[in-house]
Design a protein around this motif. Structure first.
Motif, PDB file in Angstrom:
ATOM      1  N   CYS A   1       6.160 -34.850  51.323  1.00 17.24           N
ATOM      2  CA  CYS A   1       4.699 -34.799  51.295  1.00 17.24           C
ATOM      3  C   CYS A   1       4.244 -33.357  51.524  1.00 17.24           C
ATOM      4  O   CYS A   1       4.670 -32.713  52.482  1.00 17.24           O
ATOM      5  CB  CYS A   1       4.121 -35.705  52.384  1.00 17.24           C
TER       6      CYS A   1
ATOM      7  N   MET B   1       6.673 -35.354  56.782  1.00 14.46           N
ATOM      8  CA  MET B   1       7.530 -36.481  56.452  1.00 14.46           C
ATOM      9  C   MET B   1       7.960 -36.435  54.993  1.00 14.46           C
ATOM     10  O   MET B   1       7.415 -35.670  54.192  1.00 14.46           O
ATOM     11  CB  MET B   1       6.813 -37.801  56.770  1.00 14.46           C
TER      12      MET B   1
ATOM     13  N   THR C   1       0.769 -32.562  51.405  1.00 16.12           N
ATOM     14  CA  THR C   1      -0.674 -32.570  51.659  1.00 16.12           C
ATOM     15  C   THR C   1      -0.978 -31.994  53.056  1.00 16.12           C
ATOM     16  O   THR C   1      -0.078 -31.859  53.887  1.00 16.12           O
ATOM     17  CB  THR C   1      -1.216 -34.001  51.470  1.00 16.12           C
TER      18      THR C   1
ATOM     19  N   PRO D   1      -2.089 -32.388  56.299  1.00 14.04           N
ATOM     20  CA  PRO D   1      -1.479 -32.606  57.618  1.00 14.04           C
ATOM     21  C   PRO D   1       0.012 -32.276  57.645  1.00 14.04           C
ATOM     22  O   PRO D   1       0.499 -31.653  58.595  1.00 14.04           O
ATOM     23  CB  PRO D   1      -1.741 -34.092  57.889  1.00 14.04           C
ATOM     24  N   CYS D   2       0.730 -32.671  56.609  1.00  7.78           N
ATOM     25  CA  CYS D   2       2.170 -32.354  56.577  1.00  7.78           C
ATOM     26  C   CYS D   2       2.385 -30.855  56.381  1.00  7.78           C
ATOM     27  O   CYS D   2       3.297 -30.266  56.979  1.00  7.78           O
ATOM     28  CB  CYS D   2       2.865 -33.154  55.470  1.00  7.78           C
TER      29      CYS D   2
ATOM     30  N   CYS E   1      -0.166 -37.108  49.794  1.00 11.84           N
ATOM     31  CA  CYS E   1      -0.116 -37.879  51.048  1.00 11.84           C
ATOM     32  C   CYS E   1       0.484 -39.271  50.854  1.00 11.84           C
ATOM     33  O   CYS E   1       0.061 -40.039  50.014  1.00 11.84           O
ATOM     34  CB  CYS E   1      -1.527 -38.003  51.618  1.00 11.84           C
ATOM     35  N   LEU E   2       1.490 -39.584  51.675  1.00 13.34           N
ATOM     36  CA  LEU E   2       2.146 -40.887  51.613  1.00 13.34           C
ATOM     37  C   LEU E   2       1.650 -41.815  52.726  1.00 13.34           C
ATOM     38  O   LEU E   2       2.219 -42.877  52.954  1.00 13.34           O
ATOM     39  CB  LEU E   2       3.669 -40.708  51.700  1.00 13.34           C
ATOM     40  N   GLY E   3       0.609 -41.396  53.422  1.00 14.57           N
ATOM     41  CA  GLY E   3      -0.035 -42.287  54.389  1.00 14.57           C
ATOM     42  C   GLY E   3       0.669 -42.355  55.735  1.00 14.57           C
ATOM     43  O   GLY E   3       0.444 -43.304  56.485  1.00 14.57           O
ATOM     44  N   ALA E   4       1.526 -41.393  56.035  1.00 14.67           N
ATOM     45  CA  ALA E   4       2.180 -41.394  57.343  1.00 14.67           C
ATOM     46  C   ALA E   4       1.846 -40.091  58.063  1.00 14.67           C
ATOM     47  O   ALA E   4       2.681 -39.518  58.777  1.00 14.67           O
ATOM     48  CB  ALA E   4       3.683 -41.553  57.183  1.00 14.67           C
ATOM     49  N   CYS E   5       0.594 -39.633  57.895  1.00 18.05           N
ATOM     50  CA  CYS E   5       0.188 -38.312  58.397  1.00 18.05           C
ATOM     51  C   CYS E   5       0.378 -38.182  59.905  1.00 18.05           C
ATOM     52  O   CYS E   5       0.590 -37.077  60.403  1.00 18.05           O
ATOM     53  CB  CYS E   5      -1.276 -38.049  58.063  1.00 18.05           C
TER      54      CYS E   5
HETATM   55  S1  FES Z   1      -0.409 -35.703  54.685  1.00 20.87           S
HETATM   56 FE1  FES Z   1       1.709 -36.160  54.645  1.00 20.87          FE
HETATM   57  S2  FES Z   1       1.745 -38.305  54.912  1.00 20.87           S
HETATM   58 FE2  FES Z   1      -0.370 -37.841  54.838  1.00 20.87          FE
END
Ligand code: FES
Length: 219
Positions: free
Chosen positions: A96, A145, A98, A100-101, A136-140
């Motif tokens: 990921c 991750m 995006t 946050p990651c 984003c895979l929804g595990a921010c």
């Molecule tokens: S930004 Fe990486 S899982 Fe949401």
């Protein structure tokens, strides 16, 4: 949005396995005969599970099965990035990238992937790995991750991701989840709420025997 094309090199043919066809027919029965093209996405997914990717002959076979024009299946497969349009390695690493990651170190994970696997979106020379950058895979909460094959690996560092890749190559099945010792997505250092163990040990009701969709235990 990325431009997605079919691989230049294509196999001469495609055949549904017995298991894939059984599952595909189950999906087709969910829709009226005149609307069976509604099953195209799950059938593309089943074919990808069988082959690892979606080849042009496979798209044509799906079009025949769903009673659709080939170009309509092509449009779906090239629109949704979950469909692989060229062969991938035995281990597909989707990092990921995006915000946050990225803020928590995704760029370091991608650098590690480049060093260990090679350029993104292409299978490694030994056929073991493909790595991709995904949204984003929804595990921010447990950033950074990566999804590796069907499971999420969270709270990664270049060191832990490197070890996970080495373990895959050694034939092991690295355990998914947090690599910072978190049970789920509670704060680092431990949960601050919902700490009463009676909530989880079954004493308040029927105990949970097994969580669905868990992989085999780590070796
Ligand atoms: S930004 Fe990486 S899982 Fe949401």
């Amino acid at each position: 949005m990325s431009i997605r094309r079919l691989a230049k090199q294509q196999p001469a043919s495609f055949a549904f396995s017995k298991d894939t066809m059984t599952k595909a027919r189950w999906w087709l029965t969910k829709y009226p005969e005149a609307r069976k093209q509604s099953a195209v996405i799950p059938i593309l997914w089943l074919v990808q599970k069988q082959e690892g990717w979606c080849s042009e002959p496979a798209l044509r076979a799906i079009a025949d099965l769903c009673g659709m024009e080939y170009v309509r299946v092509y449009e779906v497969a090239t629109f949704y990035t979950m469909f692989q349009l060229e062969p991938v390695g035995k281990v597909l690493v989707q990092v990921c990238g995006t915000t946050p990651c990225m803020l928590r170190g995704a760029n370091d994970l991608m650098k590690l992937c480049k060093e260990k696997i090679g350029p993104k979106d292409h299978m490694s020379a030994d056929g073991w790995f493909t790595w991709q950058e995904v949204e984003c895979l929804g595990a921010c909460c447990n950033a950074p991750m990566a999804q590796i094959n069907d499971y999420y690996y969270e709270d990664l560092t270049p060191e832990t991701l490197g070890q996970i890749l080495d373990d895959f190559k050694a034939g092991k099945k690295p355990w998914p989840g947090s690599y910072a010792g978190r049970h789920s997505s509670e704060p680092e250092g431990g949960a601050l709420t919902l700490k009463d163990t009676a909530l989880y040990d079954g004493s308040l009701g029927k105990p949970i025997k097994k969580l669905p969709n868990l992989p085999e235990p780590a070796q």
